[in-house]
Scaffold this active site. Structure first.
Site, PDB file in Angstrom:
ATOM      1  N   ASP A   1     -70.864  84.287   4.258  1.00 24.43           N
ATOM      2  CA  ASP A   1     -69.792  83.323   4.012  1.00 24.43           C
ATOM      3  C   ASP A   1     -68.694  83.365   5.066  1.00 24.43           C
ATOM      4  O   ASP A   1     -67.525  83.080   4.781  1.00 24.43           O
ATOM      5  CB  ASP A   1     -69.163  83.540   2.611  1.00 24.43           C
ATOM      6  CG  ASP A   1     -70.187  83.410   1.511  1.00 24.43           C
ATOM      7  OD1 ASP A   1     -71.118  82.604   1.676  1.00 24.43           O
ATOM      8  OD2 ASP A   1     -70.052  84.106   0.497  1.00 24.43           O
TER       9      ASP A   1
ATOM     10  N   LYS B   1     -70.423  80.099   8.906  1.00 25.64           N
ATOM     11  CA  LYS B   1     -71.518  79.775   9.837  1.00 25.64           C
ATOM     12  C   LYS B   1     -71.844  78.275   9.816  1.00 25.64           C
ATOM     13  O   LYS B   1     -72.099  77.677  10.854  1.00 25.64           O
ATOM     14  CB  LYS B   1     -72.784  80.572   9.453  1.00 25.64           C
ATOM     15  CG  LYS B   1     -72.572  82.078   9.503  1.00 25.64           C
ATOM     16  CD  LYS B   1     -73.772  82.824   8.971  1.00 25.64           C
ATOM     17  CE  LYS B   1     -74.013  82.696   7.489  1.00 25.64           C
ATOM     18  NZ  LYS B   1     -72.984  83.292   6.623  1.00 25.64           N
TER      19      LYS B   1
ATOM     20  N   LYS C   1     -69.921  75.682   9.093  1.00 23.81           N
ATOM     21  CA  LYS C   1     -68.907  74.879   9.783  1.00 23.81           C
ATOM     22  C   LYS C   1     -69.112  74.941  11.301  1.00 23.81           C
ATOM     23  O   LYS C   1     -69.098  73.913  11.985  1.00 23.81           O
ATOM     24  CB  LYS C   1     -67.481  75.360   9.434  1.00 23.81           C
ATOM     25  CG  LYS C   1     -66.487  74.705  10.379  1.00 23.81           C
ATOM     26  CD  LYS C   1     -65.052  75.083  10.288  1.00 23.81           C
ATOM     27  CE  LYS C   1     -64.390  74.622  11.600  1.00 23.81           C
ATOM     28  NZ  LYS C   1     -62.956  74.522  11.570  1.00 23.81           N
TER      29      LYS C   1
ATOM     30  N   ASN D   1     -80.314  81.218  -1.282  1.00 21.80           N
ATOM     31  CA  ASN D   1     -79.180  82.129  -1.549  1.00 21.80           C
ATOM     32  C   ASN D   1     -77.996  81.763  -0.643  1.00 21.80           C
ATOM     33  O   ASN D   1     -76.850  82.078  -0.953  1.00 21.80           O
ATOM     34  CB  ASN D   1     -79.580  83.607  -1.352  1.00 21.80           C
ATOM     35  CG  ASN D   1     -80.324  83.878  -0.047  1.00 21.80           C
ATOM     36  OD1 ASN D   1     -80.752  82.959   0.645  1.00 21.80           O
ATOM     37  ND2 ASN D   1     -80.479  85.144   0.286  1.00 21.80           N
TER      38      ASN D   1
ATOM     39  N   GLY E   1     -75.195  79.384   1.201  1.00 23.88           N
ATOM     40  CA  GLY E   1     -74.396  78.204   0.893  1.00 23.88           C
ATOM     41  C   GLY E   1     -73.502  77.955   2.093  1.00 23.88           C
ATOM     42  O   GLY E   1     -72.576  78.725   2.342  1.00 23.88           O
ATOM     43  N   HIS E   2     -73.833  76.948   2.887  1.00 23.43           N
ATOM     44  CA  HIS E   2     -73.105  76.690   4.135  1.00 23.43           C
ATOM     45  C   HIS E   2     -72.286  75.411   3.988  1.00 23.43           C
ATOM     46  O   HIS E   2     -72.846  74.330   3.798  1.00 23.43           O
ATOM     47  CB  HIS E   2     -74.086  76.590   5.309  1.00 23.43           C
ATOM     48  CG  HIS E   2     -74.774  77.900   5.595  1.00 23.43           C
ATOM     49  ND1 HIS E   2     -75.647  78.082   6.635  1.00 23.43           N
ATOM     50  CD2 HIS E   2     -74.687  79.105   4.978  1.00 23.43           C
ATOM     51  CE1 HIS E   2     -76.073  79.334   6.641  1.00 23.43           C
ATOM     52  NE2 HIS E   2     -75.515  79.971   5.633  1.00 23.43           N
TER      53      HIS E   2
ATOM     54  N   GLN F   1     -76.620  84.535   5.420  1.00 21.04           N
ATOM     55  CA  GLN F   1     -76.062  85.832   5.008  1.00 21.04           C
ATOM     56  C   GLN F   1     -75.281  86.451   6.179  1.00 21.04           C
ATOM     57  O   GLN F   1     -74.724  85.707   6.975  1.00 21.04           O
ATOM     58  CB  GLN F   1     -77.158  86.776   4.484  1.00 21.04           C
ATOM     59  CG  GLN F   1     -77.787  86.338   3.160  1.00 21.04           C
ATOM     60  CD  GLN F   1     -78.805  85.241   3.270  1.00 21.04           C
ATOM     61  OE1 GLN F   1     -79.769  85.354   3.995  1.00 21.04           O
ATOM     62  NE2 GLN F   1     -78.608  84.158   2.549  1.00 21.04           N
TER      63      GLN F   1
ATOM     64  N   ASP G   1     -55.979  81.034   9.300  1.00 26.16           N
ATOM     65  CA  ASP G   1     -54.925  80.280   8.598  1.00 26.16           C
ATOM     66  C   ASP G   1     -54.667  80.826   7.188  1.00 26.16           C
ATOM     67  O   ASP G   1     -53.572  80.637   6.643  1.00 26.16           O
ATOM     68  CB  ASP G   1     -55.299  78.793   8.510  1.00 26.16           C
ATOM     69  CG  ASP G   1     -56.669  78.591   7.870  1.00 26.16           C
ATOM     70  OD1 ASP G   1     -57.666  79.026   8.480  1.00 26.16           O
ATOM     71  OD2 ASP G   1     -56.739  78.026   6.755  1.00 26.16           O
TER      72      ASP G   1
HETATM   73  P1  GDP Z   1     -71.125  80.239   5.451  1.00 30.77           P
HETATM   74  O1  GDP Z   1     -72.020  80.651   4.337  1.00 30.77           O
HETATM   75  O2  GDP Z   1     -70.998  81.283   6.501  1.00 30.77           O
HETATM   76  O3  GDP Z   1     -71.494  78.904   6.049  1.00 30.77           O
HETATM   77  O4  GDP Z   1     -69.670  80.068   4.817  1.00 30.77           O
HETATM   78  P2  GDP Z   1     -69.323  79.351   3.421  1.00 30.77           P
HETATM   79  O5  GDP Z   1     -69.428  77.883   3.585  1.00 30.77           O
HETATM   80  O6  GDP Z   1     -70.061  79.971   2.302  1.00 30.77           O
HETATM   81  O7  GDP Z   1     -67.825  79.823   3.238  1.00 30.77           O
HETATM   82  C1  GDP Z   1     -66.834  79.518   4.143  1.00 30.77           C
HETATM   83  C2  GDP Z   1     -65.723  78.757   3.395  1.00 30.77           C
HETATM   84  O8  GDP Z   1     -64.565  78.722   4.195  1.00 30.77           O
HETATM   85  C3  GDP Z   1     -66.076  77.299   3.115  1.00 30.77           C
HETATM   86  O9  GDP Z   1     -65.441  76.910   1.935  1.00 30.77           O
HETATM   87  C4  GDP Z   1     -65.466  76.573   4.319  1.00 30.77           C
HETATM   88  O10 GDP Z   1     -65.142  75.219   4.041  1.00 30.77           O
HETATM   89  C5  GDP Z   1     -64.236  77.375   4.548  1.00 30.77           C
HETATM   90  N1  GDP Z   1     -63.780  77.476   5.942  1.00 30.77           N
HETATM   91  C6  GDP Z   1     -64.505  77.534   7.071  1.00 30.77           C
HETATM   92  N2  GDP Z   1     -63.704  77.757   8.137  1.00 30.77           N
HETATM   93  C7  GDP Z   1     -62.446  77.813   7.666  1.00 30.77           C
HETATM   94  C8  GDP Z   1     -61.175  78.047   8.291  1.00 30.77           C
HETATM   95  O11 GDP Z   1     -61.045  78.270   9.486  1.00 30.77           O
HETATM   96  N3  GDP Z   1     -60.098  78.067   7.452  1.00 30.77           N
HETATM   97  C9  GDP Z   1     -60.200  77.855   6.117  1.00 30.77           C
HETATM   98  N4  GDP Z   1     -59.076  77.895   5.385  1.00 30.77           N
HETATM   99  N5  GDP Z   1     -61.369  77.639   5.505  1.00 30.77           N
HETATM  100  C10 GDP Z   1     -62.482  77.631   6.277  1.00 30.77           C
HETATM  101  P1  IMO Z   2     -74.465  82.697   3.251  1.00 30.18           P
HETATM  102  O1  IMO Z   2     -75.591  82.248   4.147  1.00 30.18           O
HETATM  103  C1  IMO Z   2     -72.758  85.843   0.794  1.00 30.18           C
HETATM  104  C2  IMO Z   2     -75.545  88.444  -1.349  1.00 30.18           C
HETATM  105  C3  IMO Z   2     -75.574  88.338  -2.868  1.00 30.18           C
HETATM  106  C4  IMO Z   2     -75.987  89.756  -3.223  1.00 30.18           C
HETATM  107  C5  IMO Z   2     -76.966  90.108  -2.116  1.00 30.18           C
HETATM  108  C6  IMO Z   2     -78.420  89.906  -2.497  1.00 30.18           C
HETATM  109  O2  IMO Z   2     -73.854  81.603   2.475  1.00 30.18           O
HETATM  110  O3  IMO Z   2     -73.497  83.523   4.002  1.00 30.18           O
HETATM  111  P2  IMO Z   2     -79.977  87.775  -2.816  1.00 30.18           P
HETATM  112  O4  IMO Z   2     -79.798  86.558  -3.665  1.00 30.18           O
HETATM  113  O5  IMO Z   2     -80.121  87.500  -1.375  1.00 30.18           O
HETATM  114  O6  IMO Z   2     -81.047  88.674  -3.338  1.00 30.18           O
HETATM  115  O7  IMO Z   2     -78.601  88.602  -3.017  1.00 30.18           O
HETATM  116  O8  IMO Z   2     -76.642  89.292  -1.022  1.00 30.18           O
HETATM  117  N1  IMO Z   2     -75.770  87.156  -0.652  1.00 30.18           N
HETATM  118  C7  IMO Z   2     -74.797  86.479  -0.025  1.00 30.18           C
HETATM  119  N2  IMO Z   2     -73.466  86.718   0.056  1.00 30.18           N
HETATM  120  N3  IMO Z   2     -73.306  84.808   1.454  1.00 30.18           N
HETATM  121  C8  IMO Z   2     -74.627  84.561   1.405  1.00 30.18           C
HETATM  122  O9  IMO Z   2     -75.210  83.612   2.148  1.00 30.18           O
HETATM  123  C9  IMO Z   2     -75.440  85.395   0.601  1.00 30.18           C
HETATM  124  N4  IMO Z   2     -76.754  85.440   0.307  1.00 30.18           N
HETATM  125  C10 IMO Z   2     -76.937  86.517  -0.447  1.00 30.18           C
HETATM  126  O10 IMO Z   2     -74.312  88.007  -3.361  1.00 30.18           O
HETATM  127  O11 IMO Z   2     -74.883  90.613  -3.108  1.00 30.18           O
HETATM  128 MG    MG Z   3     -71.971  80.821   2.262  1.00 30.05          MG
END
Ligand code: GDP
Ligand code: IMO
Ligand code: MG
Length: 433
Positions: free
Chosen positions: A13, A16, A18, A38, A40-41, A230, A339
């Site tokens: 999270d 990636k 974005k 698993n 969520g981007h 991940q 931020d």
């Molecule tokens: P990913 O799994 O690595 O793609 O990240 P996620 O989408 O799960 O989580 C990142 C969260 O941070 C999302 O809600 C994005 O919209 C948000 N986000 C990304 N970059 C920024 C940033 O620079 N500032 C803020 N405030 N939010 C951001």
């Molecule tokens: P993105 O790509 C954050 C975590 C789960 C759990 C562990 C194992 O959005 O960054 P799994 O379902 O893979 O067997 O879970 O890994 N996990 C993540 N945490 N971002 C993810 O993906 C994740 N995918 C799995 O919360 O701790």
């Molecule tokens: Mg994510």
């Protein structure tokens, strides 16, 4: 040509999705190499917010190919849902989404197995997303898996049923409570029906030998970005095992997950937050259980994109980041979400781990499972809203000082800073900055 890589350096999270979307105009092909639903981007642009799970984050650019590589595992139910949502938005994935025939399937009983295995662990549960990831990769390694390329074969249903029978034997051995045997709130039979409908729904997406497509594209001079899911600290080999996912999330995973040779790897973008989060169980040395952690969660809206669970929050962890930079061969750092710290009077960074009287620079085999006391260095916060800044040189001195400090410890340039969730809230630094 070489293939560039973008992946997470922390516990997932990092942002990636974005940054992949921001960089997509520079590439011809975006490819996922591991993980599955698993992930969520999140992408935000033109007043729209969208979360992708299995589909690469280049999908909104109609002229770019998006490849789901052989290392990814696919749940037709969730993939169909993703595709339906895109179609509502006018995006047509049958035009620019390609799936490796070798990608393994997550079947309904993988999700049941995930649920019963987690439930049976009690307090030592991993905190899995319950998407069936562990059981599906287990079957792949045990050579019992079903691949998406098998779907059209005449004996597919027989193989599916044989696997299902085997899974139910395993599920029964856990003496499951009735409420463990639900998937998305449904009985397994109801869900299985939707799973097959999903499989049918995605049948107009092209299946390819993606390793050949990728290698031939490289040869033809196409630019390719591999998008990780991940994060490094969730890697099955180098993460905080057993509190990890079941795939190799690091750069090395790109070679196996797409079928490319190590010498074909080019730039490696390592994405990290200006602080740190983790969702699910397991070690988190810099975790804050205080009001400060709560403030990060609130400011950063730190709730899981896949599960909605609150993310654990803490200060940036440089020993873990240095380890991640080493494992991945990071050439460019990308710092996200600074931020979120805009209104912090003081910002801390963890420079070392202390266990007893011993100091550690990296997480070792034993360290992460010991009671770590993070050694913290404090910085004065910039206390300015930075989200709408457009140029590096205009950013507050305190912010730039924070960045240059991290760069000197990590020994890699921070070439991109993200200052908000929107596509436009991104500064790509010039080499003169
Ligand atoms: P990913 O799994 O690595 O793609 O990240 P996620 O989408 O799960 O989580 C990142 C969260 O941070 C999302 O809600 C994005 O919209 C948000 N986000 C990304 N970059 C920024 C940033 O620079 N500032 C803020 N405030 N939010 C951001
Ligand atoms: P993105 O790509 C954050 C975590 C789960 C759990 C562990 C194992 O959005 O960054 P799994 O379902 O893979 O067997 O879970 O890994 N996990 C993540 N945490 N971002 C993810 O993906 C994740 N995918 C799995 O919360 O701790
Ligand atoms: Mg994510």
């Amino acid at each position: 040509m070489k293939i560039d890589v973008l992946l997470g350096l922390q516990w997932g999270d990092e942002g990636k999705g974005k940054i992949t979307d921001v960089l997509t105009p520079e590439y011809d092909i975006i490819a996922r190499f591991q993980g599955g639903p698993n992930a969520g981007h999140t992408l935000e642009f033109d007043g729209l917010k969208h979360v992708l799970h299995t589909i690469p984050s280049g999908i909104f650019h109609a002229d770019k190919a998006n490849v789901i590589g052989n290392g990814v595992i696919i749940d037709p139910f969730t993939l169909a849902k993703e595709i339906r949502k895109l179609r509502v938005m006018g995006v047509e994935p049958s035009k620019n989404l390609l799936i490796s025939k070798r990608a393994h399937l997550i079947v309904p009983t993988h999700r049941l197995l995930d649920a019963v295995q987690e439930a049976s662990k009690g307090t030592s549960k991993i905190g899995s997303t319950l998407k069936g990831i562990g059981p599906a990769y287990t079957d792949k390694s045990a050579r019992n898996g079903l691949r998406i390329g098998d779907v059209k074969s005449t004996d597919f249903k027989d193989k599916f049923n044989a696997q299902k029978k085997m899974h139910f034997k395993a599920i029964d051995s856990y003496n499951p409570e009735p409420d463990w045997l639900k998937i998305e709130g449904m009985n397994p039979d109801e869900y299985e029906k939707l799973w097959f409908e999903g499989l049918d729904y995605i049948s107009d997406i092209q299946l390819i030998d993606s390793e050949i497509f990728i290698n031939q594209s490289l040869k033809a001079g196409k630019r390719i970005l591999a998008e990780g899911a991940q994060g490094t600290m969730l890697d099955v080999d180098f993460g905080t095992y057993p509190f990890v996912t079941s795939s190799n999330t690091i750069t090395a995973g790109v070679c196996a997950g797409l079928g490319i040779a190590p010498h074909s790897i080019g730039r490696v973008f390592g994405v990290f937050k200006a602080y740190c989060t983790r969702v699910g169980s397991g070690p988190f040395p810099t975790e804050l259980h205080s009001e400060t952690g709560e403030r990060m969660r609130k400011n950063g809206n730190e709730f899981g994109s896949t599960t909605g669970r609150p993310r654990r929050c803490g200060w940036i962890d440089l020993p873990a980041l240095k380890y991640a930079v080493m494992l991945n061969g990071v050439t460019d750092l990308v710092m996200m979400k600074a931020d979120v710290l805009d209104d912090f009077e003081k910002i801390s960074i963890c420079t070392q781990y202390k266990i007893g009287e011993t100091l550690y620079d990296f997480p070792g085999y034993e360290t992460l499972n010991s009671p770590i006391k993070p050694v913290l260095e404090d910085f004065k916060g910039w206390q300015t809203a930075i989200s709408n800044y457009k140029a590096w040189e205009e950013l507050p001195q305190g912010f730039r000082h924070y960045v240059s400090n991290l760069e000197s410890v990590l020994n890699v340039p921070i070439s991109i800073v993200s200052l908000g969730p929107n596509r436009d809230q991104t500064i790509i630094r010039k080499s003169s900055d």
